[in-house]
Every structure is written in C-alpha cells, then in structure tokens.
Scaffold this motif. Structure first.
Motif, PDB file in Angstrom:
ATOM      1  N   CYS A  23       0.846  -1.193   0.000  1.00 47.99           N
ATOM      2  CA  CYS A  23       0.000   0.000   0.000  1.00 47.99           C
ATOM      3  C   CYS A  23       0.884   1.246   0.000  1.00 47.99           C
ATOM      4  N   CYS A  26      -0.016   3.286   3.732  1.00 51.42           N
ATOM      5  CA  CYS A  26       0.317   2.752   5.047  1.00 51.42           C
ATOM      6  C   CYS A  26       1.403   1.684   4.998  1.00 51.42           C
ATOM      7  N   CYS A  70      -4.369  -0.315  -0.021  1.00 52.31           N
ATOM      8  CA  CYS A  70      -5.192  -1.320   0.640  1.00 52.31           C
ATOM      9  C   CYS A  70      -6.615  -0.766   0.717  1.00 52.31           C
ATOM     10  N   CYS A  73      -7.174   2.249   3.187  1.00 52.24           N
ATOM     11  CA  CYS A  73      -6.640   3.530   2.735  1.00 52.24           C
ATOM     12  C   CYS A  73      -7.402   4.054   1.529  1.00 52.24           C
TER      13      CYS A  73
HETATM   14 ZN   LIG Z   1      -3.045   1.200   3.343  1.00 49.04          ZN
END
Ligand SMILES: [Zn+2]
Length: 95
Positions: A23, A26, A70, A73
C-alpha cells in the motif's frame, strides 16, 4: 452463504494465491487482487510554468504514476466509495 460482492472483493482469478503489493499510504502488504490500483498523470514541471508552456504550443511531458492502496486507505482517501448493496455488484473502473 450469500455473497456480499459478486467478485468476493477481488479482481482477477478466483482461485489460488495473489502476489502481494504494498500500500502506497500505510505500507501494508495486500494481495494484488484485493488492492486498489490508482493511476494518475504527474507533470514534470511546475503547474503555472506548465500552463504557460502549453499555451505557447509546447508539449509538456507528464509521467504515469501507478499506486496501489489497501482497501482501508482507498476508502479513507476517497479513492473508492462505500456503495449501496445493489451497486456493490457492479464492476467499474476506478478514477
Ligand atoms: Zn493502506
């Protein structure tokens, strides 16, 4: 059991294991079929200078940047939106 989404929340093949992608926000590793891919074009020059150059007839180069997110997010940054039950079954491209 009923399925919430036709695809099970994934893209691509419905069998086997996906390679993980990271991701962009994050850093979490998520299966490629489950992650959200967002492609955008980034100009190599400053916005105001780029506009002047374009007005003068120049072709300003821009680069394609592909990011993976992801699901958490992607929702948090409004890349994708929570959809109503009926809409979840549709398969659409992310902008
Ligand atoms: Zn993420």
């Amino acid at each position: 059991m009923t399925k919430k989404r036709r695809s099970g929340g994934r893209t691509g093949s419905q069998s086997g294991r996906d390679q993980p992608v990271q991701c962009a926000k994050c850093g979490r590793f998520v299966p490629r079929g489950k992650a959200k891919r967002v492609t955008k074009y980034v100009s190599l020059v400053d916005a105001t200078i780029g506009k002047e150059l374009r007005d003068a007839g120049a072709i300003v180069p821009r680069r394609q940047v592909t990011n993976w997110y992801c699901v958490s997010c992607a929702i948090h940054t409004h890349k994708v939106h929570i959809r109503a039950g009926d809409d979840r079954r549709k398969h659409e491209k992310i902008r």
